[in-house]
Design a protein around this motif. Sequence first.
Motif, mmCIF file in Angstrom:
data_model
loop_
_atom_site.group_PDB
_atom_site.id
_atom_site.type_symbol
_atom_site.label_atom_id
_atom_site.label_comp_id
_atom_site.label_asym_id
_atom_site.label_seq_id
_atom_site.Cartn_x
_atom_site.Cartn_y
_atom_site.Cartn_z
ATOM 1 N N ARG A 31 -79.182 -96.041 4.966
ATOM 2 C CA ARG A 31 -79.152 -94.520 5.513
ATOM 3 C C ARG A 31 -79.887 -94.355 6.698
ATOM 4 N N ILE A 32 -80.569 -95.291 7.367
ATOM 5 C CA ILE A 32 -81.285 -95.408 8.565
ATOM 6 C C ILE A 32 -81.109 -96.386 9.624
ATOM 7 N N TRP A 33 -81.326 -95.607 10.879
ATOM 8 C CA TRP A 33 -81.283 -96.928 12.123
ATOM 9 C C TRP A 33 -82.596 -97.835 11.718
ATOM 10 N N ASP A 52 -77.241 -98.728 14.075
ATOM 11 C CA ASP A 52 -77.220 -97.466 13.274
ATOM 12 C C ASP A 52 -77.056 -98.022 11.954
ATOM 13 N N PRO A 53 -76.823 -96.962 10.722
ATOM 14 C CA PRO A 53 -76.762 -97.226 9.606
ATOM 15 C C PRO A 53 -75.437 -98.117 8.951
ATOM 16 N N ASN A 74 -76.490 -104.191 4.283
ATOM 17 C CA ASN A 74 -77.101 -103.135 3.518
ATOM 18 C C ASN A 74 -77.228 -103.272 2.012
ATOM 19 N N LEU A 98 -88.949 -99.402 11.748
ATOM 20 C CA LEU A 98 -88.107 -98.183 11.257
ATOM 21 C C LEU A 98 -88.062 -97.185 12.803
ATOM 22 N N GLU A 99 -88.856 -97.456 13.704
ATOM 23 C CA GLU A 99 -88.785 -96.535 14.878
ATOM 24 C C GLU A 99 -88.487 -97.545 16.121
#
Length: 115
Positions: A31-33, A52-53, A74, A98-99
Amino acid sequence: QVQLVESGGGLVQPGGSLRLSCVVSDFAFSRIWMYWVRQPPGKGLEWVSSIDPNGEMIGYNASVKGRFTISRDNAERTLYLQMNSLKPEDTAFYYCALESSGRTRGQGAQVTVSS
């Protein structure tokens, strides 16, 4: 606490290829970039690529566009970076993060491009 574990680094000659992997645990990976960042010797962190996810929206730093490919699985909670046509200036520690800033990242994988 999320854990990110990179693998696949190494020494390669200019023009060669490497594939980095990053397994992410205990987190809503699907669910996350996700991001790849790198830190060349003696320099700060720089953004390399993002995804992107769903794997549909992808971005690359201009310095790697056309040579690197980001992807994700995923189901396996795994992020990849296929690196082709490597150049000496690609030498760096590579981190999945994560960022885009790389604030939350793994331990890194060393990539050295040298003849």
